[in-house]
Design a protein around this motif. Sequence first.
Motif, PDB file in Angstrom:
ATOM      1  N   ALA A 296      24.576 -52.588 -10.346  1.00 36.13           N
ATOM      2  CA  ALA A 296      25.498 -53.108 -11.348  1.00 36.13           C
ATOM      3  C   ALA A 296      25.209 -52.430 -12.677  1.00 36.13           C
ATOM      4  CB  ALA A 296      25.313 -54.617 -11.477  1.00 36.13           C
ATOM      5  N   ALA A 297      26.224 -52.347 -13.537  1.00 42.20           N
ATOM      6  CA  ALA A 297      26.050 -51.675 -14.823  1.00 42.20           C
ATOM      7  C   ALA A 297      25.113 -52.456 -15.732  1.00 42.20           C
ATOM      8  CB  ALA A 297      27.407 -51.480 -15.491  1.00 42.20           C
ATOM      9  N   VAL A 298      25.176 -53.794 -15.673  1.00 38.86           N
ATOM     10  CA  VAL A 298      24.355 -54.627 -16.538  1.00 38.86           C
ATOM     11  C   VAL A 298      23.769 -55.770 -15.717  1.00 38.86           C
ATOM     12  CG1 VAL A 298      24.300 -56.127 -18.562  1.00 38.86           C
ATOM     13  CG2 VAL A 298      25.756 -54.093 -18.569  1.00 38.86           C
ATOM     14  N   LEU A 299      22.485 -56.012 -15.905  1.00 46.05           N
ATOM     15  CA  LEU A 299      21.827 -57.162 -15.298  1.00 46.05           C
ATOM     16  C   LEU A 299      21.456 -58.123 -16.413  1.00 46.05           C
ATOM     17  CD1 LEU A 299      19.385 -55.409 -12.780  1.00 46.05           C
ATOM     18  CD2 LEU A 299      21.546 -56.527 -12.238  1.00 46.05           C
ATOM     19  N   GLY A 300      21.597 -59.424 -16.161  1.00 48.00           N
ATOM     20  CA  GLY A 300      21.274 -60.375 -17.208  1.00 48.00           C
ATOM     21  C   GLY A 300      20.877 -61.733 -16.665  1.00 48.00           C
ATOM     22  N   LEU A 301      20.065 -62.430 -17.442  1.00 49.99           N
ATOM     23  CA  LEU A 301      19.663 -63.797 -17.124  1.00 49.99           C
ATOM     24  C   LEU A 301      19.181 -64.410 -18.427  1.00 49.99           C
ATOM     25  CD1 LEU A 301      19.281 -65.840 -14.775  1.00 49.99           C
ATOM     26  CD2 LEU A 301      16.895 -65.105 -14.672  1.00 49.99           C
ATOM     27  N   GLY A 302      19.637 -65.642 -18.723  1.00 49.75           N
ATOM     28  CA  GLY A 302      19.292 -66.239 -20.002  1.00 49.75           C
ATOM     29  C   GLY A 302      19.835 -65.378 -21.131  1.00 49.75           C
ATOM     30  N   ARG A 303      18.975 -65.035 -22.079  1.00 45.05           N
ATOM     31  CA  ARG A 303      19.363 -64.167 -23.191  1.00 45.05           C
ATOM     32  C   ARG A 303      18.942 -62.722 -22.951  1.00 45.05           C
ATOM     33  NH1 ARG A 303      16.816 -65.058 -27.780  1.00 45.05           N
ATOM     34  NH2 ARG A 303      18.582 -64.437 -29.082  1.00 45.05           N
TER      35      ARG A 303
ATOM     36  N   GLU B 297      13.607 -54.885 -13.779  1.00 51.22           N
ATOM     37  CA  GLU B 297      14.882 -54.685 -13.084  1.00 51.22           C
ATOM     38  C   GLU B 297      14.830 -55.286 -11.682  1.00 51.22           C
ATOM     39  OE1 GLU B 297      17.723 -51.038 -11.418  1.00 51.22           O
ATOM     40  OE2 GLU B 297      16.212 -50.635 -12.955  1.00 51.22           O
ATOM     41  N   TYR B 298      13.724 -55.072 -10.981  1.00 51.32           N
ATOM     42  CA  TYR B 298      13.598 -55.617  -9.628  1.00 51.32           C
ATOM     43  C   TYR B 298      13.595 -57.138  -9.650  1.00 51.32           C
ATOM     44  CZ  TYR B 298      11.974 -56.247  -4.855  1.00 51.32           C
ATOM     45  OH  TYR B 298      11.872 -56.628  -3.530  1.00 51.32           O
ATOM     46  N   LEU B 299      12.883 -57.721 -10.615  1.00 50.12           N
ATOM     47  CA  LEU B 299      12.848 -59.185 -10.716  1.00 50.12           C
ATOM     48  C   LEU B 299      14.229 -59.750 -11.039  1.00 50.12           C
ATOM     49  CD1 LEU B 299       9.496 -59.671 -12.688  1.00 50.12           C
ATOM     50  CD2 LEU B 299       9.925 -60.282 -10.296  1.00 50.12           C
ATOM     51  N   LEU B 300      14.975 -59.064 -11.901  1.00 52.50           N
ATOM     52  CA  LEU B 300      16.334 -59.505 -12.223  1.00 52.50           C
ATOM     53  C   LEU B 300      17.259 -59.409 -11.010  1.00 52.50           C
ATOM     54  CD1 LEU B 300      17.081 -58.174 -15.821  1.00 52.50           C
ATOM     55  CD2 LEU B 300      17.391 -60.522 -15.019  1.00 52.50           C
ATOM     56  N   GLN B 301      17.109 -58.343 -10.250  1.00 53.88           N
ATOM     57  CA  GLN B 301      17.935 -58.178  -9.058  1.00 53.88           C
ATOM     58  C   GLN B 301      17.674 -59.278  -8.037  1.00 53.88           C
ATOM     59  OE1 GLN B 301      16.738 -54.194  -8.019  1.00 53.88           O
ATOM     60  NE2 GLN B 301      18.525 -53.255  -8.970  1.00 53.88           N
ATOM     61  N   HIS B 302      16.490 -59.883  -8.125  1.00 49.42           N
ATOM     62  CA  HIS B 302      16.116 -60.944  -7.192  1.00 49.42           C
ATOM     63  C   HIS B 302      15.877 -62.259  -7.936  1.00 49.42           C
ATOM     64  CE1 HIS B 302      15.261 -57.172  -5.091  1.00 49.42           C
ATOM     65  NE2 HIS B 302      15.436 -57.836  -3.979  1.00 49.42           N
TER      66      HIS B 302
END
Length: 231
Positions: free
Chosen positions: A127-134, A162-167
């Motif tokens: 994905a172009a952008v990964l996000g969680l919270g702020r 990045e890996y943690l965000l993807q999961h």
Amino acid sequence: MLAALSILLVEDDAVLADGISRMLEAHGFVLEQVADGLLADAVLQRSQAAVAVIDIGLPGIDGFEVVRRLRERGSAMPVLLLTARDAVEDRVRGLEMGADDYLVKPFASAELVARIRALARRSAVKAAVLGLGRLHLDLDTRRASVGERAIELSVREWAVLEYLLQHGGRVVSKQQIIDAIAPWAEELTLNAVEVYVSRLRLKLVDAGVVIRTIRGFGYMLEAPADAGAHP
């Protein structure tokens, strides 16, 4: 019909470059070729190649510096380094500069093709952008931010986050992180993962996310209501 993948080949050995070019074109790739580091740096500032294949030993500036400048500009273009040297320090340095994979000469044509295709697939599905919270990671510009505040991440810190965000919301083990982010897994230890996670926690204190340690299993990134508390 699928569009042909565009490859930038940076190799100063004319005979080897010609052989690689012919082989890749025979496999359906579209090639752009340059023979020195400074020209490669200039070309990469406007190139839309799917993958860059870069020799380390180049005139002008070496392949390490080419990759460093590419990543400094925020480019996420996949990079495969080629070299005649198999020293551990070269592999580690290549990874730290931001290379995605590494191939030692001489190599089998089939392996080079397979690695290029794997890098192209890996890049295409992100994905172009990964996000969680702020917290937001822009994978195109390689920029990380918490709200409006930019945060500085090393190459490996970025890869772990990045890996943690993807999961996000799922438990991942330290070994899973190593297998996912390190082409040369033997150069990234379980203790090193702990160090990178510790550094990330300090940088994400106001991001509305926490990296929780799940004892006996690994880590989980989540955005709980009490994200300001210590994990």
